[in-house]
Design a protein around this motif. Structure first.
Motif, PDB file in Angstrom:
ATOM      1  N   ILE A 198     -56.762 -10.660 -19.851  1.00 32.59           N
ATOM      2  CA  ILE A 198     -57.206 -11.866 -19.141  1.00 32.59           C
ATOM      3  C   ILE A 198     -58.933 -11.772 -18.529  1.00 32.59           C
ATOM      4  CG2 ILE A 198     -57.057 -13.906 -18.065  1.00 32.59           C
ATOM      5  CD1 ILE A 198     -55.044 -13.496 -20.193  1.00 32.59           C
ATOM      6  N   LYS A 199     -59.826 -12.174 -19.156  1.00 34.95           N
ATOM      7  CA  LYS A 199     -61.372 -11.942 -18.677  1.00 34.95           C
ATOM      8  C   LYS A 199     -61.295 -13.011 -17.398  1.00 34.95           C
ATOM      9  CE  LYS A 199     -64.676 -11.400 -21.378  1.00 34.95           C
ATOM     10  NZ  LYS A 199     -65.436 -11.642 -22.619  1.00 34.95           N
ATOM     11  N   LYS A 201     -58.185  -8.901 -26.914  1.00 35.21           N
ATOM     12  CA  LYS A 201     -57.690  -7.845 -27.107  1.00 35.21           C
ATOM     13  C   LYS A 201     -57.731  -6.595 -26.334  1.00 35.21           C
ATOM     14  CE  LYS A 201     -54.551  -9.291 -30.400  1.00 35.21           C
ATOM     15  NZ  LYS A 201     -53.067  -9.376 -30.093  1.00 35.21           N
ATOM     16  N   PHE A 202     -57.112  -5.740 -25.767  1.00 32.24           N
ATOM     17  CA  PHE A 202     -57.368  -4.727 -25.224  1.00 32.24           C
ATOM     18  C   PHE A 202     -57.962  -3.723 -25.816  1.00 32.24           C
ATOM     19  CE2 PHE A 202     -56.179  -0.510 -23.448  1.00 32.24           C
ATOM     20  CZ  PHE A 202     -56.904  -0.583 -22.433  1.00 32.24           C
ATOM     21  N   ILE A 225     -52.370  -8.584 -18.300  1.00 28.81           N
ATOM     22  CA  ILE A 225     -52.989  -7.985 -17.279  1.00 28.81           C
ATOM     23  C   ILE A 225     -54.450  -8.450 -17.282  1.00 28.81           C
ATOM     24  CG2 ILE A 225     -53.858  -5.948 -18.310  1.00 28.81           C
ATOM     25  CD1 ILE A 225     -53.300  -4.508 -15.431  1.00 28.81           C
ATOM     26  N   SER A 226     -54.989  -8.770 -16.060  1.00 27.71           N
ATOM     27  CA  SER A 226     -56.460  -9.210 -15.835  1.00 27.71           C
ATOM     28  C   SER A 226     -57.515  -7.902 -15.785  1.00 27.71           C
ATOM     29  CB  SER A 226     -56.830  -9.944 -14.644  1.00 27.71           C
ATOM     30  OG  SER A 226     -56.664  -9.073 -13.435  1.00 27.71           O
ATOM     31  N   THR A 227     -58.693  -8.171 -16.608  1.00 31.69           N
ATOM     32  CA  THR A 227     -59.745  -7.019 -16.505  1.00 31.69           C
ATOM     33  C   THR A 227     -60.081  -6.705 -14.956  1.00 31.69           C
ATOM     34  OG1 THR A 227     -61.280  -8.672 -16.576  1.00 31.69           O
ATOM     35  CG2 THR A 227     -60.560  -7.842 -18.707  1.00 31.69           C
ATOM     36  N   LYS A 228     -59.749  -7.614 -13.967  1.00 30.98           N
ATOM     37  CA  LYS A 228     -60.201  -7.246 -12.611  1.00 30.98           C
ATOM     38  C   LYS A 228     -59.285  -6.159 -12.155  1.00 30.98           C
ATOM     39  CE  LYS A 228     -60.817  -9.216  -8.178  1.00 30.98           C
ATOM     40  NZ  LYS A 228     -60.955 -10.320  -7.281  1.00 30.98           N
ATOM     41  N   GLY A 280     -67.327 -14.973 -14.575  1.00 34.27           N
ATOM     42  CA  GLY A 280     -66.941 -15.852 -15.578  1.00 34.27           C
ATOM     43  C   GLY A 280     -67.900 -16.862 -15.597  1.00 34.27           C
ATOM     44  N   ARG A 281     -68.872 -17.243 -14.668  1.00 32.57           N
ATOM     45  CA  ARG A 281     -69.710 -18.336 -14.829  1.00 32.57           C
ATOM     46  C   ARG A 281     -71.133 -17.938 -15.582  1.00 32.57           C
ATOM     47  NH1 ARG A 281     -70.968 -20.873  -9.293  1.00 32.57           N
ATOM     48  NH2 ARG A 281     -71.925 -22.578 -10.858  1.00 32.57           N
ATOM     49  N   ASN A 282     -71.197 -18.596 -17.017  1.00 32.20           N
ATOM     50  CA  ASN A 282     -72.320 -18.037 -17.648  1.00 32.20           C
ATOM     51  C   ASN A 282     -73.364 -18.972 -17.601  1.00 32.20           C
ATOM     52  OD1 ASN A 282     -70.901 -15.710 -18.494  1.00 32.20           O
ATOM     53  ND2 ASN A 282     -70.079 -16.522 -20.324  1.00 32.20           N
TER      54      ASN A 282
END
Length: 278
Positions: A8-9, A16-17, A51-54, A143-145
């Motif tokens: 999860i980004k 996908k990992f 799992i989160s990317t963080k 996450g804010r583009n």
């Protein structure tokens, strides 16, 4: 181990990992092959679907920091840019510094007259008889583009400033408007910028010449990249307009002012000198 699962980004998007992306991010820090393999093997054994990317980043960062604080500082570069907040002013000074070390003369937070109204410009840059006006869009949250509304708005401001500029005599030619962000531009934003003639600069755009590429190329790491300074110390330095590690490399006055011990100061200066190596 099966790596065919989702992560999860920060934007909430499922992707996908990719082990290759994890290896590439560690490689950019300057870690050697053996260190990369050791970290990837350890992180891989702790992964799970969703799992989160963080979380992946935090684990890889902790392992890299144990190996070498200098490598960890380079690895945390993206996070370090976010830590320039909460206001956008340090980011404006950071962008100004990148341009300065690229051969520009720069000024920050200047008022420019437009045909219709005045405008506060984040950065004005001069080089080879040309003047560039730069608007900086800083986000302190991942996450804010930047969507198409940002270049639309900046394009209208630039048009107003250029209209007035072209009606007067100047030593330089105003010919470029930039939008710089620490996040990313949406596809619509990039398409509009290209169509209208605005130069867009983000974390990874243009390809091979984005913010990360320029920072690594010039060794212009923000003071927030340090893994040895505390958050309080970093905020103190930012409040004194110390934005770059380079600003501390040859002047330890502020570290003395903070009352940092000689032993710790020596470690901090060593880390900073390693980051400033070009």
């Amino acid at each position: 181990m099966d790596t065919n699962f989702n992560v999860i980004k920060s934007s909430g998007e499922k992707v996908k990992f990719s082990l290759d992306r994890l290896r590439a991010s560690l490689r950019k820090s300057g870690a050697d092959g053996q260190t990369i393999t050791q970290i990837v093997d350890k992180v891989q054994g702790e992964l799970y679907d969703g799992i989160s990317t963080k979380e992946i980043y935090n684990r890889a960062f902790a392992l890299l920091k144990k190996k070498d604080s200098y490598l960890a500082s380079k690895y945390k570069l993206k996070k370090a840019i976010y830590e320039l907040g909460p206001t956008g002013y340090p980011f404006e000074r950071f962008v100004s510094a990148i341009l300065k070390y690229s051969g520009y003369e720069t000024r920050v937070s200047e008022i420019m007259q437009g045909h219709c109204v005045t405008h506060e410009i984040d950065v004005i840059a001069h080089k080879n008889g040309h003047t560039t006006v730069i608007e900086c869009k800083f986000h302190s949250e991942e996450g804010r583009n930047c969507n198409v509304k940002v270049p639309l708005y900046i394009a209208s401001r630039f048009k107003d400033v250029k209209s007035h500029w072209d009606s007067k005599a100047h030593d330089t030619k105003l010919e470029a408007g930039w939008v710089v962000t620490n996040t990313r531009f949406t596809e619509d934003a990039r398409q509009f910028g290209k169509c209208i003639g605005l130069y867009l600069l983000s974390w990874d755009y243009p390809k091979n010449d984005g913010l990360r590429d320029r920072i690594d190329r010039l060794s212009l790491y923000p003071i927030t990249a340090s893994t040895l300074l505390t958050n309080r110390e970093k905020q103190f330095l930012l409040s004194r307009d110390v934005v770059l590690c380079r600003d501390l490399k040859d002047d330890v006055f502020f570290l003395d002012h903070l009352g940092i011990s000689e032993t710790r100061k020596s470690k901090i200066i060593n880390e900073i000198k390693m980051l400033c190596k070009n």
